[in-house]
Design a protein around this motif. Structure first.
Motif, PDB file in Angstrom:
ATOM      1  N   PHE A 268       0.811  -1.210   0.000  1.00 47.59           N
ATOM      2  CA  PHE A 268       0.000   0.000   0.000  1.00 47.59           C
ATOM      3  C   PHE A 268       0.848   1.266   0.000  1.00 47.59           C
ATOM      4  CE2 PHE A 268      -2.262  -3.416   2.216  1.00 47.59           C
ATOM      5  CZ  PHE A 268      -3.361  -3.537   1.382  1.00 47.59           C
ATOM      6  N   LEU A 269       2.147   1.098  -0.024  1.00 45.39           N
ATOM      7  CA  LEU A 269       3.049   2.255  -0.025  1.00 45.39           C
ATOM      8  C   LEU A 269       3.777   2.418  -1.347  1.00 45.39           C
ATOM      9  CD1 LEU A 269       4.669   1.701   3.498  1.00 45.39           C
ATOM     10  CD2 LEU A 269       2.757   3.204   2.938  1.00 45.39           C
ATOM     11  N   ARG A 270       3.525   1.511  -2.304  1.00 45.84           N
ATOM     12  CA  ARG A 270       4.293   1.514  -3.546  1.00 45.84           C
ATOM     13  C   ARG A 270       4.107   2.807  -4.346  1.00 45.84           C
ATOM     14  NH1 ARG A 270       6.681  -3.156  -3.580  1.00 45.84           N
ATOM     15  NH2 ARG A 270       5.649  -5.054  -2.839  1.00 45.84           N
ATOM     16  N   ARG A 271       2.929   3.398  -4.271  1.00 47.21           N
ATOM     17  CA  ARG A 271       2.709   4.630  -5.041  1.00 47.21           C
ATOM     18  C   ARG A 271       3.507   5.803  -4.483  1.00 47.21           C
ATOM     19  NH1 ARG A 271      -3.308   6.873  -3.440  1.00 47.21           N
ATOM     20  NH2 ARG A 271      -3.203   6.493  -1.203  1.00 47.21           N
ATOM     21  N   TYR A 272       3.997   5.647  -3.249  1.00 52.21           N
ATOM     22  CA  TYR A 272       4.800   6.713  -2.656  1.00 52.21           C
ATOM     23  C   TYR A 272       6.299   6.454  -2.805  1.00 52.21           C
ATOM     24  CZ  TYR A 272       0.332   7.515  -0.288  1.00 52.21           C
ATOM     25  OH  TYR A 272      -0.990   7.726  -0.007  1.00 52.21           O
TER      26      TYR A 272
END
Length: 283
Positions: A268-272
């Motif tokens: 859930f942090l890959r886009r950041y």
């Protein structure tokens, strides 16, 4: 024995040294007090100062981690056996560790290790799971019903007994035959245990509750036709209902199992993390 033979300490004094250098009673102060008596004893027995200091160095070094020989030997044998199992039968090994319901690490660590070993861990399934976790094929672990912290044992027993007669073919069939309570059935559905019945979880939950209400009403009416939810609702389209998003499913798994199966927290942090260099890319 060394302190008695080399330095002439009494067995009582030697035992004081043993207790001062091991376990919960380890004490640096007491070891310092005994050091002088040890060197005096060595000198009186003709042991050179150089040899005495080397013997004392080894004794002090051993006090850093003294351990029962029988205990350490048995642990070593067990460690080699487990290492062999992990190399040649990794899925069976990790499945057994999970079934043990204990260990030094949390269950999430074992699931992470399974991912690193390219072992697939699947959610519980009403038609495929046993009470305990099982190995479905060479590199696949199927979680069992013991994953659910709050699932009643009575519901599991009735479900397994009914499934032994024939697999569940639909969510309505599951609602009527499984014998699970409304609450337990909803828990199984929302955590993916009924995914193999071919419906989205939110849709399966609505149909399950309707079937349970219809079946319950029929029983109360002594066999008379129920409210008709089971037959009528199955023809309605529930495509307008929004299914659970991945983050919600992740939280459900963490709250119910104590660990996540479907997603890793970092997913859930890959886009950041655009432009971030991972440890595997560092040379």
């Amino acid at each position: 024995t060394v302190a008695h033979a080399v330095a002439g300490l009494s067995y009582g004094e030697a035992d004081l040294m043993r207790r001062a250098m091991s376990g919960k009673t380890r004490s640096h102060e007491r070891m310092t007090d005994l050091e002088g008596r040890f060197f005096d004893g060595c000198k009186s027995k003709g042991v050179t100062d150089e040899i005495a200091r080397e013997i004392w160095r080894q004794i002090v070094s051993f006090s850093g981690y003294s351990f029962c020989k029988a205990h350490s030997a048995s642990y070593a044998v067990l460690s080699f056996q487990e290492a062999w199992l992990k190399v040649y039968h990794p899925a069976e090994f990790l499945c057994s560790v999970l079934n043990n319901q204990g260990g030094f690490y949390r269950h999430q660590e074992y699931l992470n290790e399974a991912r690193l070993l390219r072992i697939t861990v699947k959610l519980p399934d009403v038609n495929l799971s046993s009470f305990q976790h099982t190995v479905e094929c060479d590199r696949t672990i199927r979680l069992g019903f013991l994953s659910f912290k709050s699932l009643s044992s009575a519901s599991v027993e009735r479900l397994l007994a009914s499934r032994a007669e024939s697999p569940f073919t639909s969510i309505e069939d599951f609602a009527i035959r499984s014998g699970v309570t409304m609450e337990d059935g909803a828990l199984l559905i929302t955590l993916g245990a009924c995914d193999s019945l071919g419906l989205r979880r939110v849709e399966a939950l609505v149909r399950f509750r309707a079937a349970m209400l219809g079946s319950s009403h029929s029983q109360k009416m002594n066999g008379q036709p129920g409210l008709g939810f089971t037959d009528d609702l199955s023809h309605f389209s529930l495509s307008h209902l929004s299914d659970y998003d991945p983050l919600y499913q992740f939280r459900l798994e963490r709250n119910t199992f104590g660990y996540s199966v479907t997603n890793h927290p970092c997913d859930f942090l890959r886009r950041y993390t655009d432009g971030t260099i991972t440890s595997s890319e560092v040379s």
